[in-house]
Design a protein around this motif. Sequence first.
Motif, PDB file in Angstrom:
ATOM      1  N   VAL A  37       0.842  -1.203   0.000  1.00 24.74           N
ATOM      2  CA  VAL A  37       0.000   0.000   0.000  1.00 24.74           C
ATOM      3  C   VAL A  37       0.878   1.255   0.000  1.00 24.74           C
ATOM      4  O   VAL A  37       0.634   2.211  -0.750  1.00 24.74           O
ATOM      5  CB  VAL A  37      -0.946  -0.008   1.216  1.00 24.74           C
ATOM      6  CG1 VAL A  37      -1.586   1.362   1.425  1.00 24.74           C
ATOM      7  CG2 VAL A  37      -2.030  -1.064   1.025  1.00 24.74           C
ATOM      8  N   GLY A  38       1.917   1.254   0.836  1.00 24.58           N
ATOM      9  CA  GLY A  38       2.832   2.389   0.853  1.00 24.58           C
ATOM     10  C   GLY A  38       3.544   2.578  -0.478  1.00 24.58           C
ATOM     11  O   GLY A  38       3.718   3.703  -0.957  1.00 24.58           O
ATOM     12  N   ALA A  39       3.930   1.462  -1.095  1.00 28.94           N
ATOM     13  CA  ALA A  39       4.592   1.539  -2.398  1.00 28.94           C
ATOM     14  C   ALA A  39       3.649   2.094  -3.456  1.00 28.94           C
ATOM     15  O   ALA A  39       4.050   2.903  -4.304  1.00 28.94           O
ATOM     16  CB  ALA A  39       5.091   0.159  -2.813  1.00 28.94           C
ATOM     17  N   GLY A  40       2.379   1.687  -3.404  1.00 25.17           N
ATOM     18  CA  GLY A  40       1.397   2.213  -4.349  1.00 25.17           C
ATOM     19  C   GLY A  40       1.200   3.705  -4.188  1.00 25.17           C
ATOM     20  O   GLY A  40       1.093   4.447  -5.177  1.00 25.17           O
ATOM     21  N   ALA A  41       1.172   4.176  -2.937  1.00 17.34           N
ATOM     22  CA  ALA A  41       1.030   5.617  -2.694  1.00 17.34           C
ATOM     23  C   ALA A  41       2.248   6.375  -3.222  1.00 17.34           C
ATOM     24  O   ALA A  41       2.111   7.444  -3.839  1.00 17.34           O
ATOM     25  CB  ALA A  41       0.857   5.874  -1.197  1.00 17.34           C
ATOM     26  N   LEU A  42       3.443   5.826  -3.012  1.00 13.32           N
ATOM     27  CA  LEU A  42       4.656   6.474  -3.525  1.00 13.32           C
ATOM     28  C   LEU A  42       4.628   6.562  -5.043  1.00 13.32           C
ATOM     29  O   LEU A  42       5.010   7.588  -5.627  1.00 13.32           O
ATOM     30  CB  LEU A  42       5.899   5.710  -3.063  1.00 13.32           C
ATOM     31  CG  LEU A  42       6.282   5.829  -1.585  1.00 13.32           C
ATOM     32  CD1 LEU A  42       7.488   4.942  -1.283  1.00 13.32           C
ATOM     33  CD2 LEU A  42       6.599   7.268  -1.230  1.00 13.32           C
TER      34      LEU A  42
END
Length: 522
Positions: free
Chosen positions: A18-23
């Motif tokens: 999820v964090g990678a998708g936001a980045l």
Amino acid sequence: MERLRALVRLVPRILVAVGAGALLGLAFEPHDYPWLAVVAVPLFLAALNGVSVKGGILVGAGFGITYYAVLVPWLSVIGGDAAIALAILEGLFYAVFGALASQVLKHKLWMLWIPCLWVATEFATASVPFGGFPWGRLAWAFTDSPLGRLAAVVGIAGLSFVVALLGVLAYAAVLRRRSGFGLRAVALVAGLAIVGVSFLISLPTDGNGKSVTAAMVQGNVPGKGLEFLGRARTVTKNHVTATLDLQKQVEAGSQVKPDLVIWPENSTDIDPYKDPETRRDIETAVQAVKVPILVGAVTEGPGPNERQTTGIVWDPATGPGQRYAKRHPVPFGEYIPFRDQLLPYIKRLEMVGRQTAPGVGPGLMPINGVLYGDLICFELAYDSVVSDLAKGGAQILVVQTNNATYGGTGQPEQQFAITRMRAIETGRTVLIASTSGISGVVRPDGTVEHKSGQFVPDVYVASVPVRDAQTLATRLGGWPQWILTGLGIIGAVLALAARRNRRPADPGTPPVATPSAEKVPV
């Protein structure tokens, strides 16, 4: 109980995804931090490494849904449910990627298969359903980066492959525990070499000795968001007024006389072939400037209760002539799939009005000895539409667009970035006319000569080169995408075929602390 425990062990990986998708979403306009893509991809791979196929689905879905939620929040102008639905739909493609990549990462050629599989995923999102939605391609983030110059050589799909490969190399060099010193060194050197080569690429902007002078007219609209709907006559008169003001400047000697005037998509939403007032307005403008105007008009037909979004060349001597009808109308924006079934349940869709029928054939328009290629709004993001113009010999590209619905949301900035990347890919000047912004001129190397503000009138006159030389990307056409997609599918098939006979693989370095380094059996 065991499945529940396995799911709990998977949660940290999902959170990393999820964090990678936001980045990754922040890599694009209006945030514009492109190199976050090279951070997001390895984090996503770290979250996937060591999980099962089912676990890969959940990790991939978490990544993809978050990615599109950050990338296209502007769709909430239509409705929050629409934005959520699109994020979930596109996230499903990355769920499939996650399922396959979780196994490909265990294959000895994973460093090749993973970026190819990424291109295959982008190909799928750009193709289905209803013609696809190609807004989330990695390449679009690198307009201002030297890496973006590679688009002139390998095209948009090839550039996405390169960006994904850089992410793979970063993962191998930094996050993958099984990588030995040799592999880490090779990955680091290879990544630096790719970036270094991009700095050496020179993008020519010179023409064939000819140039044309064009005026892009942004007449503005009377409101934002959906407010402009139903005010078609005001929008048309705004563009007439702006064009008449341009002519006054020409007569006063403060402005150069254009060879062509470009009005945007929806500069008239009333069919000028059938409405006398609209026709008189256009004729007034055309007779004033005494040069052709490329009018963006909504016309009735070809069938009952149908319409088309068109570009019409309106000549001062012969009137309306050449006409291009948008080939890729937007589903649920310009037409409603399964209209009869959905309208009774979703009343908001009634705002779409009549169905927009797609046009046939590319928008190649010879005007006074110059071959223009016309694109209308979102269709500039579709490879086939752009390729038909480039291979058809278009010497200058024109984008007629209407972003009034999404003004101030970041969507116009994203579309302008895509436009700039198309200029690099094709090696053509792009002339953009928007009702409310962003209008402008993009040179063949992607640099910006002019960029208008939003929700202000703007008229810009530019002298631009007529170019004949084709980029390597234009000559290659769709081959890089097809080949890379095929390789991605082959890699996935080989990985799945070896799945049952493979010894348990070291999952590499978990992205976060987990109770065990063993495979998570979800």
